[in-house]
Enzyme design. Structure first.
Site, short mmCIF file in Angstrom:
data_model
loop_
_atom_site.label_atom_id
_atom_site.label_comp_id
_atom_site.label_asym_id
_atom_site.label_seq_id
_atom_site.Cartn_x
_atom_site.Cartn_y
_atom_site.Cartn_z
N HIS A 1 0.82 -1.21 0.00
CA HIS A 1 0.00 0.00 0.00
C HIS A 1 0.86 1.26 0.00
O HIS A 1 2.09 1.21 0.13
CB HIS A 1 -0.96 0.00 1.20
CG HIS A 1 -0.29 -0.02 2.55
ND1 HIS A 1 0.24 1.11 3.14
CD2 HIS A 1 -0.09 -1.04 3.43
CE1 HIS A 1 0.74 0.79 4.33
NE2 HIS A 1 0.56 -0.51 4.52
N CYS B 1 3.37 -4.77 6.76
CA CYS B 1 2.97 -4.55 5.38
C CYS B 1 4.09 -3.87 4.59
O CYS B 1 5.04 -3.33 5.16
CB CYS B 1 1.70 -3.72 5.32
SG CYS B 1 0.25 -4.58 5.97
#
Length: 227
Positions: free
Chosen positions: A163, A179
């Site tokens: 992301h 992440c």
């Protein structure tokens, strides 16, 4: 000295897949921005970060055997590769998770979202404290940034994402909750190239690739197989 160290890191790790002598810098472009992107990115709450040259977007020579259209994440090097035809790849600089929090193995892109909503997991809230909200809506303050790719294995959400970020100054570091973060400009570029069900290979910490040990995604043990 810090810049010199970063350049030396770039020289050493870029040999994993592409050397600086075979790397072509790809200038960041707003060509893929939508009107909403331009509006929201004009309101970001952070200062514009200067990304060290090794972690800016490059086209590199790529020796591994993944098919064009695949994604490979080398956490050791802080690089994400989008595989192109004819032995090339786009190399993006990333922020990666601390070792104990990182996912590794093979997944698929199970879902894509533009300007996603962030819902922190219970583990993240426990680790970061009670000040973390239950939900953060889309926008420049959202830690998921402009785009998110949700990784699935066996049809289940791994809770691991690729992301954007509202902290671009950390590109090239290991600080996230597991992440993969990219600059908003880079994640918009990657998002436009990637389809759902794209294969994502995440190399385990301390298992970064090298020209003398070219791993092949689909030759990995069955526990990493995708369904």
């Amino acid at each position: 000295m810090r810049l010199l160290a970063l350049l030396l890191v770039g020289l050493s790790v870029s040999g994993c897949v592409g050397t600086l002598s075979t790397a072509t810098l790809e200038p960041a472009s707003e060509a893929n921005f939508k009107p909403r992107d331009r509006e929201l990115l004009s309101k970001v709450p952070y200062a514009k970060a200067t990304i060290p040259e090794p972690y800016r977007r490059h086209i590199v020579t790529y020796h591994r055997k993944e098919s064009p259209g695949s994604i490979v994440v080398d956490s050791d090097s802080r690089f994400l590769y989008y595989v192109l035809p004819e032995g090339k790849a786009i190399r993006y600089g990333i922020t990666v998770g601390e070792e104990a929090l990182a996912f590794s193995g093979i997944a698929k892109v199970g879902r894509k979202a533009e300007w996603p909503t962030w819902v922190p997991t219970a583990a993240i809230k426990e680790r970061l404290g009670p000040s973390i909200p239950n939900v953060v809506g889309p926008g420049p303050h959202n830690p998921l940034g402009a785009r998110a790719l949700y990784l699935y294995t066996g049809g289940k959400d791994t809770l691991y994402r690729i992301h954007g970020t509202n902290q671009p100054e950390y590109i090239g570091a290991s600080v996230s909750s597991g992440c993969i973060r990219m600059t908003n400009e880079d994640v918009i570029d990657l998002y436009g190239r990637v389809k759902e069900n794209t294969v994502v290979v995440v190399l385990a910490p301390k298992q970064g690739d090298s020209p003398t040990n070219p791993q092949v995604a689909f030759g990995m043990p069955d526990r990493f197989s995708i369904q």
